[in-house]
Design a protein around this motif. Structure first.
Motif, mmCIF file in Angstrom:
data_model
loop_
_atom_site.group_PDB
_atom_site.id
_atom_site.type_symbol
_atom_site.label_atom_id
_atom_site.label_comp_id
_atom_site.label_asym_id
_atom_site.label_seq_id
_atom_site.Cartn_x
_atom_site.Cartn_y
_atom_site.Cartn_z
ATOM 1 N N ILE A 276 -44.228 -69.226 -64.023
ATOM 2 C CA ILE A 276 -45.221 -69.083 -62.583
ATOM 3 C C ILE A 276 -46.563 -69.504 -62.951
ATOM 4 C CG2 ILE A 276 -44.133 -67.107 -61.720
ATOM 5 C CD1 ILE A 276 -46.416 -65.371 -62.994
ATOM 6 N N GLY A 277 -47.033 -69.930 -64.161
ATOM 7 C CA GLY A 277 -48.291 -70.404 -64.478
ATOM 8 C C GLY A 277 -48.554 -71.755 -63.722
ATOM 9 N N VAL A 278 -47.545 -72.488 -63.370
ATOM 10 C CA VAL A 278 -47.668 -73.871 -63.082
ATOM 11 C C VAL A 278 -47.602 -73.787 -61.455
ATOM 12 C CG1 VAL A 278 -47.102 -75.147 -64.884
ATOM 13 C CG2 VAL A 278 -45.291 -74.489 -63.441
ATOM 14 N N CYS A 279 -47.069 -72.652 -60.982
ATOM 15 C CA CYS A 279 -47.180 -72.759 -59.398
ATOM 16 C C CYS A 279 -47.403 -71.377 -58.585
ATOM 17 C CB CYS A 279 -45.607 -72.749 -59.123
ATOM 18 S SG CYS A 279 -44.502 -71.601 -59.831
ATOM 19 N N TYR A 280 -48.281 -70.722 -59.566
ATOM 20 C CA TYR A 280 -48.914 -69.438 -59.067
ATOM 21 C C TYR A 280 -49.373 -69.591 -57.560
ATOM 22 C CZ TYR A 280 -50.777 -64.766 -60.024
ATOM 23 O OH TYR A 280 -50.665 -63.227 -60.037
ATOM 24 N N ASN A 281 -50.003 -70.688 -57.470
ATOM 25 C CA ASN A 281 -50.730 -70.854 -56.109
ATOM 26 C C ASN A 281 -49.722 -70.782 -54.934
ATOM 27 O OD1 ASN A 281 -53.149 -71.418 -54.316
ATOM 28 N ND2 ASN A 281 -51.660 -73.455 -53.841
ATOM 29 N N ALA A 282 -48.694 -71.482 -55.411
ATOM 30 C CA ALA A 282 -47.816 -71.673 -54.142
ATOM 31 C C ALA A 282 -46.958 -70.202 -53.970
ATOM 32 C CB ALA A 282 -46.612 -72.674 -54.428
ATOM 33 N N ILE A 283 -47.053 -69.484 -55.207
ATOM 34 C CA ILE A 283 -46.346 -68.100 -54.661
ATOM 35 C C ILE A 283 -47.452 -67.149 -54.297
ATOM 36 C CG2 ILE A 283 -45.501 -65.996 -55.942
ATOM 37 C CD1 ILE A 283 -44.551 -67.953 -58.283
ATOM 38 N N VAL A 284 -48.630 -67.005 -54.717
ATOM 39 C CA VAL A 284 -49.456 -65.873 -54.261
ATOM 40 C C VAL A 284 -50.413 -66.317 -52.925
ATOM 41 C CG1 VAL A 284 -49.389 -64.894 -56.539
ATOM 42 C CG2 VAL A 284 -51.320 -66.335 -55.774
ATOM 43 N N ASN A 285 -50.655 -67.650 -53.116
ATOM 44 C CA ASN A 285 -51.651 -67.974 -51.900
ATOM 45 C C ASN A 285 -50.783 -68.602 -50.542
ATOM 46 O OD1 ASN A 285 -54.277 -67.402 -52.570
ATOM 47 N ND2 ASN A 285 -54.467 -69.182 -53.880
ATOM 48 N N LEU A 286 -49.548 -68.902 -50.878
ATOM 49 C CA LEU A 286 -48.780 -69.356 -49.888
ATOM 50 C C LEU A 286 -47.767 -68.563 -49.278
ATOM 51 C CD1 LEU A 286 -48.453 -72.211 -48.369
ATOM 52 C CD2 LEU A 286 -47.289 -73.159 -50.483
ATOM 53 N N ALA A 287 -46.675 -68.490 -50.038
ATOM 54 C CA ALA A 287 -45.313 -67.637 -49.643
ATOM 55 C C ALA A 287 -45.827 -66.308 -49.411
ATOM 56 C CB ALA A 287 -44.643 -67.759 -50.836
ATOM 57 N N ALA B 233 -46.335 -58.401 -58.803
ATOM 58 C CA ALA B 233 -46.501 -57.137 -58.003
ATOM 59 C C ALA B 233 -47.958 -56.559 -57.916
ATOM 60 C CB ALA B 233 -45.827 -55.861 -59.061
ATOM 61 N N HIS B 234 -48.947 -57.188 -58.565
ATOM 62 C CA HIS B 234 -50.334 -56.798 -58.094
ATOM 63 C C HIS B 234 -50.661 -57.626 -56.852
ATOM 64 C CE1 HIS B 234 -54.507 -56.245 -58.850
ATOM 65 N NE2 HIS B 234 -54.761 -57.788 -58.947
ATOM 66 N N MET B 235 -50.010 -58.577 -56.585
ATOM 67 C CA MET B 235 -50.582 -59.409 -55.511
ATOM 68 C C MET B 235 -49.912 -59.122 -54.141
ATOM 69 S SD MET B 235 -52.496 -61.381 -56.982
ATOM 70 C CE MET B 235 -53.052 -62.626 -55.633
ATOM 71 N N PRO B 236 -50.604 -58.569 -53.103
ATOM 72 C CA PRO B 236 -49.894 -58.079 -51.799
ATOM 73 C C PRO B 236 -48.817 -59.385 -51.264
ATOM 74 C CG PRO B 236 -52.277 -58.651 -51.471
ATOM 75 C CD PRO B 236 -52.013 -58.893 -52.990
ATOM 76 N N GLY B 237 -48.133 -59.080 -50.420
ATOM 77 C CA GLY B 237 -47.091 -59.845 -49.737
ATOM 78 C C GLY B 237 -45.871 -60.378 -50.224
ATOM 79 N N MET B 238 -45.562 -59.534 -51.378
ATOM 80 C CA MET B 238 -44.057 -59.882 -51.813
ATOM 81 C C MET B 238 -43.484 -58.592 -52.393
ATOM 82 S SD MET B 238 -45.010 -62.239 -55.124
ATOM 83 C CE MET B 238 -46.838 -62.540 -55.224
ATOM 84 N N LYS B 239 -42.172 -58.514 -52.058
ATOM 85 C CA LYS B 239 -41.530 -57.316 -52.732
ATOM 86 C C LYS B 239 -40.899 -57.833 -54.107
ATOM 87 C CE LYS B 239 -40.246 -55.180 -48.417
ATOM 88 N NZ LYS B 239 -39.257 -54.871 -47.400
ATOM 89 N N VAL B 240 -41.000 -56.829 -54.952
ATOM 90 C CA VAL B 240 -40.699 -57.494 -56.398
ATOM 91 C C VAL B 240 -39.518 -56.339 -56.799
ATOM 92 C CG1 VAL B 240 -41.614 -57.774 -58.693
ATOM 93 C CG2 VAL B 240 -43.023 -58.268 -56.692
ATOM 94 N N VAL B 241 -38.362 -57.069 -57.009
ATOM 95 C CA VAL B 241 -37.344 -56.394 -57.408
ATOM 96 C C VAL B 241 -37.024 -56.750 -58.900
ATOM 97 C CG1 VAL B 241 -34.843 -55.852 -57.161
ATOM 98 C CG2 VAL B 241 -36.494 -56.691 -55.295
#
Lengths: 338, 321
Positions: free
Chosen positions: A90-101, A141-149
């Motif tokens: 996730i270190g190389v795509c954290y932006n796509a996960i937290v700022n985008l999706a 889980a710290h970042m809003p906007g995603m459910k984490v299972v």
């Protein structure tokens, strides 16, 4: 007629993916090594042959690119399942996960939906070094906007996979490598294997499970640490200590009420987590109990987690920092002896 | 072009009005950063006019001209920029995050972040048997982001119906293209992705439209993605309040204004007389002014709205406030 078999977590999750792909042409999978290799951790085993290269899409090693791509496909009406083998990446795509999706639904005020599942392989304990052994769920889980299972057994793995794929929200689905039952991790932990109905079923996000009832202390654990906690509970039972083990199963949403209810019964709280200790899951659970009702605590809560160090390669050092059954037992004894 | 320009002129006026004598970015009717589109309107009009409703757009942190060209309602755009309840996103997005699902339109504040989504939208169109194309807008400096290269490569590998429109205003905030980019033209980079590279240096909407039409024919036919680079001008700096002292005087003197150039061209070609052009301009201004008044008079959102919207089905389990 209902039939069932005993499956590993990887097989159970894969069964849900397969069923959903058969039913719904919008569902497709993309990621590294999914088409021919079947996913590094068996999540797509055989699916390439079954559904073809157009629906089991191999990607270049371009995590930012393919998570962004999946987000766009989801916005445009598809239901992508993204396989990102190691959670460390996730270190190389954290932006796509937290700022985008994770942000499109909120920022668009609900106009844009991102029905996407991001599958991640988490955890260590098999000497794979500091960049392939982490359990970074708190960073997500710290970042809003995603459910984490983060399921801990095959029954949950299948039910949450069905729920994740059918959800109109962005869901992060964390599988633990050591729990997966994939051949190269040796013999599966027996507690991870479950009797699985052949039929599809879903499980609700945000409902913790009491995996062992007890009255003396509450251990809250997630993913791999659930099995460490259960092992600790068994050992402690020989000493006449009867602990309750709670598996929240989803980090977001977190079932704070069930945790509080258990601590209200036992009075003592131990939280076990493979992620780094500071600012993580352990802190969240303890803070939640303290906020909701501090009077239920008869002793100071204790955390058993990674002591904020990079994960070392060598076996004795890695084992020393893992939240093992041994460390959990010691924590429980310490709490109860005070 | 005129609607976007006048909208930006009014935004600029209101923005500065509330920030004198002391400039406080958080003050006034329009707080925060504003990246105006002054000078780049031709890029949006020329490209977007070649699209259909099936196509998808991801725009940049400088999205006004693209949004207006796509036909998003100016009232709703202005309300969003003023953080009002009836903005596109009810005030949750703001100027860099303009969304309109019915227009297949979104914008984003992270450089080159629209690449992946636009390519994914292109992939979805193909999987659904829909003729749509994914179009990602970028500034020329965004082409140095990893996301650009990752996604162009994937678009080339998968031969996606995808066009990357690069608006080259020569400046990434304060860094000139020549100081940040190893090639003079980003369209030359197309070779690395088995893509078609096109370059238009006139900032003229008709030339841009022709190039975009060619790009769309190419990519819709299954021949792979296109990089279309457009030479343009950033007339009001990176953001409002940017004095652009780093831009050499001779370059500033050579800035072109596409609205003036295009009007002059239409008059010279006899398409419009000067009085017809004036009349058109006055009509557009009146419409935009009405939208500005509407937005100013619109209510702010209920503060409690901030607490919902992460998920389709609102869930319990959120931290307490």
């Amino acid at each position: 007629m209902t039939s069932s078999r005993t499956l590993t977590m990887a097989r159970a999750g894969r069964e849900a993916v397969m069923w959903e792909m058969e039913q719904d042409p919008r569902v497709f999978m993309l990621g590294e090594d999914v088409y021919k290799f079947g996913g590094v951790f068996g999540t797509a085993d055989g699916l390439g042959e079954m559904f073809g290269a157009d629906r089991i899409l191999d990607t270049p090693i371009s995590e930012t690119g393919f998570i962004g791509l999946a987000t766009g496909a989801a916005i445009a009406g598809m239901r992508p399942i993204v396989e990102l083998a190691f959670i460390d990446f996730i270190g190389v795509c954290y932006n796509a996960i937290v700022n985008l999706a994770a942000k499109h639904h909120y920022l668009s005020n609900g106009q844009v939906k991102v029905p996407m599942v991001l599958m991640l392989g988490s955890g260590g304990g098999y000497n794979n070094g500091g960049q392939h052994s982490q359990a970074l769920h708190a960073c997500l889980a710290h970042m809003p906007g995603m459910k984490v299972v983060a399921p801990s057994n095959a029954y949950d793995a299948k039910g949450f996979m069905h729920a994740a794929i059918r959800s109109d929200d962005f869901v992060v689905y964390i599988g633990h490598k050591k729990l997966s039952g994939v051949g190269f991790f040796g013999k599966p932990i027996p507690g991870t294997m479950s009797e699985i109905p052949s039929e599809p079923y879903t499980l609700p996000f945000g409902e913790a499970k009491v995996v062992r009832e007890g009255i003396d202390a509450t251990i809250v654990a997630i993913s791999w640490t659930v099995h460490q906690a259960l092992d600790a509970a068994e050992k402690l039972a020989h000493e006449g200590i009867d602990v309750e083990v709670i598996d929240p199963r989803t980090l977001v949403p977190l079932d704070r009420e069930s945790i509080l209810k258990s601590v209200a019964k036992t009075g003592h709280l131990i939280v076990a987590d493979e992620d780094y200790q500071s600012y993580g899951f352990t802190a969240e659970v303890i803070a939640s109990v303290a906020e909701l009702d501090p009077t239920v605590l008869k002793s100071a809560p204790v955390r058993v987690a990674n002591p904020d160090v990079t994960i070392p390669y060598s076996r004795p050092m890695e084992q020393h920092i893992l939240p093992t059954s041994q460390r959990i037992q010691e924590a429980v004894r310490r709490v109860l002896s005070k | 072009m005129l609607a976007s320009r006048h909208m930006d002129d009014r935004i600029m006026e209101l923005y500065y009005r509330d920030k004198t004598p002391v400039f406080d970015i958080a003050a006034g009717l329009i707080p925060g950063e504003i990246h105006s589109s002054h000078g780049q309107e031709a890029c949006a009009v020329g490209t977007v006019s070649a699209l259909t409703g099936d196509d998808w757009i991801t725009a940049t942190h400088r999205p006004h001209h693209t949004a207006v060209a796509r036909g998003l309602e100016i009232k709703q755009i202005l309300c969003e920029i003023m953080g009002k309840a009836n903005g596109l996103s009810g005030g949750k997005g703001g100027h860099m995050h303009l969304y309109s699902a019915k227009h297949n339109f979104s914008s984003s504040g992270i450089i080159a972040e629209g690449m992946g989504p636009a390519a994914g939208m292109a992939l979805a169109c193909r999987m659904q048997g829909n003729p749509g194309v994914g179009v990602c807008f970028l500034g020329e400096a965004a082409v140095n982001q990893g996301a650009f290269h990752e996604v162009m490569n994937m678009a080339g590998v998968y031969k996606l119906p995808f066009v990357c429109v690069v608006e080259d205003n020569n400046w990434g905030v304060s860094v000139a293209k020549s100081a940040s980019t190893a090639v003079a033209r980003n369209s030359d980079r197309a070779a690395a992705y088995n893509a078609l590279g096109l370059y238009v240096d006139t900032n003229d909407p008709e030339d841009i439209h022709a190039a975009m039409s060619k790009a769309l024919r190419h990519t819709r036919s299954g021949s792979g993605p296109v990089i279309l680079e457009l030479k343009t001008y950033r007339l009001q700096g990176h953001m409002l309040g940017d004095p652009q002292h780093y831009v050499p005087d001779e370059e500033k003197a050579a800035f072109r204004d596409c609205t003036l150039d295009y009007r002059a061209k239409l008059e010279a070609e006899g398409v419009l007389t000067a009085s017809e052009a004036d009349e058109l301009q006055a009509r557009v201004k009146a419409e935009v002014d009405e939208a500005v008044e509407f937005a100013i008079a619109s209510p702010l959102p209920d503060a409690e709205n901030a607490l919902s919207g992460n998920f389709v089905d609102e869930i319990t389990g959120r931290a307490n406030i």
